[in-house]
Scaffold this motif. Structure first.
Motif, PDB file in Angstrom:
ATOM      1  N   PHE A 447       4.060 -14.161  -1.778  1.00 57.22           N
ATOM      2  CA  PHE A 447       5.586 -13.704  -1.630  1.00 57.22           C
ATOM      3  C   PHE A 447       5.648 -12.411  -2.471  1.00 57.22           C
ATOM      4  CE2 PHE A 447       8.943 -14.136  -0.836  1.00 57.22           C
ATOM      5  CZ  PHE A 447      10.365 -14.907  -1.929  1.00 57.22           C
ATOM      6  N   SER A 448       5.247 -12.154  -3.626  1.00 56.45           N
ATOM      7  CA  SER A 448       5.706 -11.537  -4.817  1.00 56.45           C
ATOM      8  C   SER A 448       5.201 -10.330  -4.082  1.00 56.45           C
ATOM      9  CB  SER A 448       4.769 -11.504  -6.158  1.00 56.45           C
ATOM     10  OG  SER A 448       4.084 -10.601  -6.274  1.00 56.45           O
ATOM     11  N   ARG A 449       3.493 -10.158  -3.657  1.00 54.61           N
ATOM     12  CA  ARG A 449       3.351  -9.269  -2.992  1.00 54.61           C
ATOM     13  C   ARG A 449       4.050  -7.969  -2.514  1.00 54.61           C
ATOM     14  NH1 ARG A 449      -1.453  -9.465  -2.170  1.00 54.61           N
ATOM     15  NH2 ARG A 449      -2.148  -9.435  -4.204  1.00 54.61           N
ATOM     16  N   MET A 450       4.335  -9.032  -1.513  1.00 53.29           N
ATOM     17  CA  MET A 450       5.391  -8.721  -0.460  1.00 53.29           C
ATOM     18  C   MET A 450       6.709  -8.033  -0.941  1.00 53.29           C
ATOM     19  SD  MET A 450       7.879  -9.689   1.647  1.00 53.29           S
ATOM     20  CE  MET A 450       7.659 -11.475   1.647  1.00 53.29           C
ATOM     21  N   GLY A 451       6.875  -8.511  -1.712  1.00 50.39           N
ATOM     22  CA  GLY A 451       8.253  -7.532  -2.052  1.00 50.39           C
ATOM     23  C   GLY A 451       8.365  -7.044  -2.516  1.00 50.39           C
ATOM     24  N   ARG A 452       7.252  -6.812  -3.087  1.00 48.37           N
ATOM     25  CA  ARG A 452       7.071  -5.004  -3.618  1.00 48.37           C
ATOM     26  C   ARG A 452       6.160  -3.943  -3.107  1.00 48.37           C
ATOM     27  NH1 ARG A 452       3.081  -5.938  -6.970  1.00 48.37           N
ATOM     28  NH2 ARG A 452       2.706  -7.756  -7.461  1.00 48.37           N
ATOM     29  N   THR A 453       5.734  -4.365  -1.870  1.00 47.85           N
ATOM     30  CA  THR A 453       5.161  -3.115  -0.718  1.00 47.85           C
ATOM     31  C   THR A 453       5.918  -1.985  -0.561  1.00 47.85           C
ATOM     32  OG1 THR A 453       3.685  -5.376  -0.738  1.00 47.85           O
ATOM     33  CG2 THR A 453       3.171  -2.629   0.345  1.00 47.85           C
ATOM     34  N   GLU A 454       5.638  -0.713  -0.643  1.00 48.48           N
ATOM     35  CA  GLU A 454       6.820   0.409   0.082  1.00 48.48           C
ATOM     36  C   GLU A 454       6.557  -0.322   1.958  1.00 48.48           C
ATOM     37  OE1 GLU A 454       6.281   4.183  -2.031  1.00 48.48           O
ATOM     38  OE2 GLU A 454       6.484   4.082   0.031  1.00 48.48           O
ATOM     39  N   LEU A 455       7.457  -0.118   2.398  1.00 50.76           N
ATOM     40  CA  LEU A 455       8.127  -0.675   3.363  1.00 50.76           C
ATOM     41  C   LEU A 455       6.905   1.157   4.539  1.00 50.76           C
ATOM     42  CD1 LEU A 455      10.688  -2.529   4.492  1.00 50.76           C
ATOM     43  CD2 LEU A 455       9.134  -3.167   4.244  1.00 50.76           C
ATOM     44  N   VAL A 456       6.449   0.330   5.324  1.00 50.53           N
ATOM     45  CA  VAL A 456       6.044   1.784   6.484  1.00 50.53           C
ATOM     46  C   VAL A 456       6.241   1.411   7.308  1.00 50.53           C
ATOM     47  CG1 VAL A 456       4.111   2.983   7.728  1.00 50.53           C
ATOM     48  CG2 VAL A 456       3.689   2.095   5.450  1.00 50.53           C
ATOM     49  N   MET A 457       7.864   2.597   7.766  1.00 47.10           N
ATOM     50  CA  MET A 457       8.253   2.012   9.321  1.00 47.10           C
ATOM     51  C   MET A 457       8.061   2.810  10.084  1.00 47.10           C
ATOM     52  SD  MET A 457      10.600   0.080   8.527  1.00 47.10           S
ATOM     53  CE  MET A 457      12.367   0.084   8.447  1.00 47.10           C
ATOM     54  N   LYS A 458       7.894   1.907  11.483  1.00 46.17           N
ATOM     55  CA  LYS A 458       7.100   2.761  12.431  1.00 46.17           C
ATOM     56  C   LYS A 458       7.799   2.109  13.341  1.00 46.17           C
ATOM     57  CE  LYS A 458       2.652   3.060  12.029  1.00 46.17           C
ATOM     58  NZ  LYS A 458       1.652   2.984  11.467  1.00 46.17           N
ATOM     59  N   PRO A 459       7.629   2.526  14.265  1.00 48.13           N
ATOM     60  CA  PRO A 459       7.341   1.672  16.246  1.00 48.13           C
ATOM     61  C   PRO A 459       6.516   0.784  16.389  1.00 48.13           C
ATOM     62  CG  PRO A 459       8.051   3.882  16.980  1.00 48.13           C
ATOM     63  CD  PRO A 459       7.220   4.088  15.083  1.00 48.13           C
ATOM     64  N   VAL A 460       7.027  -0.383  16.176  1.00 48.12           N
ATOM     65  CA  VAL A 460       6.392  -2.233  16.957  1.00 48.12           C
ATOM     66  C   VAL A 460       6.510  -2.739  17.798  1.00 48.12           C
ATOM     67  CG1 VAL A 460       6.059  -4.179  15.553  1.00 48.12           C
ATOM     68  CG2 VAL A 460       6.461  -1.813  14.278  1.00 48.12           C
ATOM     69  N   ASN A 461       5.751  -2.334  18.331  1.00 51.00           N
ATOM     70  CA  ASN A 461       5.373  -3.501  19.727  1.00 51.00           C
ATOM     71  C   ASN A 461       5.563  -4.501  19.416  1.00 51.00           C
ATOM     72  OD1 ASN A 461       4.289  -4.067  21.491  1.00 51.00           O
ATOM     73  ND2 ASN A 461       4.185  -2.273  22.903  1.00 51.00           N
ATOM     74  N   LEU A 462       6.191  -5.275  20.221  1.00 54.06           N
ATOM     75  CA  LEU A 462       6.494  -6.954  19.613  1.00 54.06           C
ATOM     76  C   LEU A 462       6.090  -7.275  20.327  1.00 54.06           C
ATOM     77  CD1 LEU A 462      10.176  -6.733  18.588  1.00 54.06           C
ATOM     78  CD2 LEU A 462       8.733  -7.273  17.454  1.00 54.06           C
ATOM     79  N   ASP A 463       5.180  -7.224  21.528  1.00 55.57           N
ATOM     80  CA  ASP A 463       4.562  -7.506  22.440  1.00 55.57           C
ATOM     81  C   ASP A 463       3.634  -8.011  22.308  1.00 55.57           C
ATOM     82  OD1 ASP A 463       6.853  -6.182  25.474  1.00 55.57           O
ATOM     83  OD2 ASP A 463       7.358  -8.275  24.222  1.00 55.57           O
ATOM     84  N   ASP A 464       3.268  -7.040  21.533  1.00 58.42           N
ATOM     85  CA  ASP A 464       1.535  -6.907  21.077  1.00 58.42           C
ATOM     86  C   ASP A 464       1.535  -8.118  20.162  1.00 58.42           C
ATOM     87  OD1 ASP A 464       1.076  -3.823  21.720  1.00 58.42           O
ATOM     88  OD2 ASP A 464       0.434  -5.067  23.160  1.00 58.42           O
TER      89      ASP A 464
END
Lengths: 609, 152
Positions: A447-464
């Motif tokens: 949880f703590s790691r996830m709060g600090r990591t930088e987001l890498v915003m890209k198109p995400v295929n939800l179906d996959d």
């Protein structure tokens, strides 16, 4: 030629007089000639008559060659003072008789019949005829001087008349010429007034409706136009001058062809220190530094402006007090309407301030960059430390856990036979508690790691993502009847790993809380749009939760079920909320006890539909 | 056949030492396991110094080395081992709770033979120790002692 330059009044009078004079003289000459002709004709007729009479009377004497009788006849001419000499010739041309007898006048040679004028005398020749046979000729010489006298009188009278007529003509012409000259003179005086006083507001008075009247009108119109244009020009110049004069932030000056200052404005005064009175007429080279002047810069810059239309450069300027400043100078040529160069305009900007400001900005920028770098390094370091810290914390926490588990296990092995059931249960509790703790540590760390990591915003295929997640839950669901209902979902923008985490958590939950169901139904789909984002949902038909406690749903370690009902640390939904919030989305849930639960969350689609 | 060599276990945590010993024992490894408490003891042992100056001849078949130890830490020991001709062929397996890249890099730069992160779960820990010990001490052929003679 002289006439051309005489005033119009005189010109008119003179031309009228010349006309009158010429006419009078011609008339006079004509009448005189007529008079002379009349006179001559009269004389000739008279003499002819006398001649005829004498000739008739002389036929006998000539035929009989009676020169005495002929002489007597001729002497009758004494009465006639007009005839001064006479002679008769015979047909052979010999002189027969002459009158006066002993005159000094030579006898007249025989002429042809007729008359002939010569030298103040008239000669009339009459043939002496008898029975159609010419016996001889009678010549009579008349004195024309009579005519002269008569004529003299005639001429005198005529002259007097002429004189009076001329006088009348003079008076008349003087009077009449006014009709022409007055309007012209009025026009002239107006024109003079205009040109002398530069006063375009005067107008000529119209006198009469003729060509001069027309001229006057045209003249007035022209004045009107000039006046108006002058006003427009003056206003425009005024406007321009105000425009230029009052600019205080730029020097706007005019130079003549040699570079002398022709105009000055407030900005120039402010920058250079000279008032316009002081500086006008001076050469602009005094604004250049001594080195620049020695290097011939002023002339060079003017030449550039002349040849290329303008010169622009950043040069050192010298103020009245001798101090320097950096100015951005533009010298542009000014042209007349015909395109001829008639001077230059020079605009100067004090860029010392601007330069300083620029340097300041650069300095601030550098400082800022340095600070940003330092801060970033700090943050990176802090992050790194935190990461390292949480990692080591988790490991340091786990080591004792391992020991607890390990020794509990070894104890259980060692004392298996000698432990009571209760003791063994206690041991089991010790072991499972340590496992729980291990899980909590893992969750917290994640949880703590996830709060600090930088987001890498890209198109995400939800179906996959969904397909993969469901596949990952195969093992957990293999002994159960789980029907997955999925719908095609649009592509979203997000951090792939984190979006996977969201679905993993939600679907794991869905699977977990539907464990007690006979037929599990889990549906994933699209629930609409909100604020340009799509709303996704995960619905299950499981245990659901009491909406009264919903506000705790997404809290860290918050659970709405007891551990003996459903295991779990209470971090899954907290993670989901953390991730969705970091994606600028919203997450909420709806449920009713034992009626299943639906979790909604929003994400940014790649295409705005 | 050569006599069964020792396994050297270096770990500052007595519990981890006990757990590891237990694991190795349960694998029925006939090897003797020498358990040391920190880097200084490890070096003394390897260089036959101090209290170990009288120890029997022969080098261990494998060294299980913890990294985070007081006084002399695992990396120092590793460095010493791998830079000593007599010792450098001994397989060293780092067994540590640190997964940090820094430690990994340093260890491999120093020539470590294997790097194992101590599993947090007890069971997995036991498995790991058994695997490592079993491999290096049983399956793996240690370098013959003659290799040391040629180095001397």
């Amino acid at each position: 030629m002289v006439l051309r330059n005489t005033p119009i009044k005189r010109k008119l009078i003179i031309s009228m007089l010349i006309t009158a004079g010429t006419v009078l003289l011609i008339t006079f000459a004509a009448f005189l000639t007529l008079r002379i002709q009349d006179f001559r004709t009269e004389i000739v007729r008279d003499i002819n008559l006398i001649g005829e009479i004498l000739a008739i009377n002389s036929t006998a004497s000539l035929a009989f060659r009676d020169d005495q009788y002929a002489q007597k006849i001729l002497s009758a001419l004494e009465v006639e003072s007009l005839i001064v000499a006479a002679s008769i010739y015979d047909e052979a041309g010999n002189l027969f008789v002459s009158y006066p007898k002993d005159s000094a006048i030579p006898p007249l040679p025989p002429q042809k019949p007729g008359h002939h004028f010569a030298e103040g005398y008239v000669l009339v020749t009459v043939p002496v005829i008898q029975d159609n046979r010419i016996l001889g000729y009678l010549n009579l010489q008349g004195d024309m001087s009579f005519m002269k006298e008569s004529l003299q009188l005639y001429i005198s009278v005529a002259a007097v008349i002429l004189g009076i007529s001329f006088l009348i003509a003079l008076l008349l012409s003087n009077f009449l010429q006014r009709g022409i000259s007055n309007p012209i003179l009025a026009l002239t005086s107006t024109a003079r007034a205009v040109s002398e006083n530069n006063d375009y507001s005067v107008r000529a008075t119209r006198q009469g409706n003729d060509e001069i009247g027309l001229l006057t009108d045209s003249f007035n119109q022209m004045l009107e136009q000039i006046d108006r244009q002058n006003n427009i020009l003056r206003e425009s110049e005024e406007r321009f001058r105000l425009l230029v004069d009052n600019v205080r932030d730029y020097e706007i000056i005019a130079l003549d062809l040699d570079g002398n200052v022709a105009s000055w404005n407030a900005g120039a005064e402010r920058f250079k220190g000279y008032s316009s009175r002081e500086i006008l007429g001076n050469n602009f080279s005094i604004f250049y530094t001594a080195e620049d002047v020695a290097a011939g810069k002023p002339t060079e810059h003017l030449r550039t402006a002349t040849e290329n239309g303008r010169f622009e450069g950043t040069i050192q300027r010298v103020r009245k007090d001798g101090s320097h400043f950096w100015g951005n100078v533009t010298i542009t040529q000014t042209l007349t309407d015909q395109g001829k160069l008639n001077g230059f305009s020079q605009i100067t900007r004090d860029i010392t301030e601007r330069k300083q400001a620029k340097e300041q900005i650069l300095q601030l920028n550098t400082d800022l960059e340095e600070r940003v770098l330092a801060r970033t390094a700090q943050l990176e370091e802090a992050n790194r430390q935190l990461e390292s810290f949480s990692y080591s914390v988790s490991h340091d926490l786990r080591a004792p856990l391992r020991h607890i588990q390990g020794f509990a296990e070894m104890l259980s092995d060692e004392a298996k036979d000698s432990l009571s059931d209760l003791a063994q249960r206690y041991l089991k509790t010790i072991k499972s508690s340590s496992v729980d703790m291990g899980q909590l540590i893992d969750d917290l760390l994640a949880f703590s790691r996830m709060g600090r990591t930088e987001l890498v915003m890209k198109p995400v295929n939800l179906d996959d993502v969904i397909t993969a997640t469901i596949a990952g839950l195969e093992i957990a669901t293999k002994d159960r009847d789980v029907s997955w209902k999925t719908h095609p979902l649009p592509e979203v923008i997000g951090d792939t790993a984190m979006i996977r985490q969201v679905f993993a958590n939600l679907l794991e939950n869905a699977v977990k809380y539907t464990r007690e169901q006979e037929n599990t139904e889990i549906e994933i789909g699209l629930a609409g749009e909100r604020n340009g984002r799509i709303i996704l949902f995960v619905r299950d038909n499981g245990a659901g939760f009491d909406m009264r406690y919903a506000k705790n749903l997404f809290g860290v370690f918050q659970r709405l079920h007891r551990a003996d009902e459903f295991e779990g640390t209470g971090i899954g939904l907290a993670s989901v909320r953390r991730i969705i919030t970091r994606h600028d989305g919203e997450v909420w849930a709806e449920s009713a006890l034992n009626k299943g639960a639906t979790f909604f969350f929003t994400l940014q689609p790649t295409l705005i539909s | 056949m050569e006599p069964l060599k020792k396994i050297l276990l270096v770990d500052d945590s007595p519990e981890d030492r006990e757990l590891a010993l237990n694991a190795l024992k349960s694998y029925n490894l006939a090897n003797e396991v020498v358990a040391l408490r920190d880097g200084a003891e490890a070096l003394d042992y390897l260089f036959r110094r101090g209290e170990f100056s009288e120890r029997p001849v022969g080098e261990p078949a494998a060294i299980l080395l913890d990294l985070k130890m007081p006084r002399v830490d695992g990396l120092e020991v590793l460095k010493e081992i791998k830079s000593t001709p007599r010792l450098k062929y001994i397989p060293v397996v780092v067994m540590t709770s640190s997964r940090e890249e820094r430690d990994l890099i340093k260890s491999y730069q120093l020539g470590v033979n294997a790097y194992v992160v101590k599993p947090v779960q007890f069971q997995e820990f036991v498995e790991a120790v058994k695997n490592v010990g079993g491999f290096w001490a049983v399956l793996n052929q240690p370098p013959p002692s003659r290799i040391f003679e040629s180095e001397e």
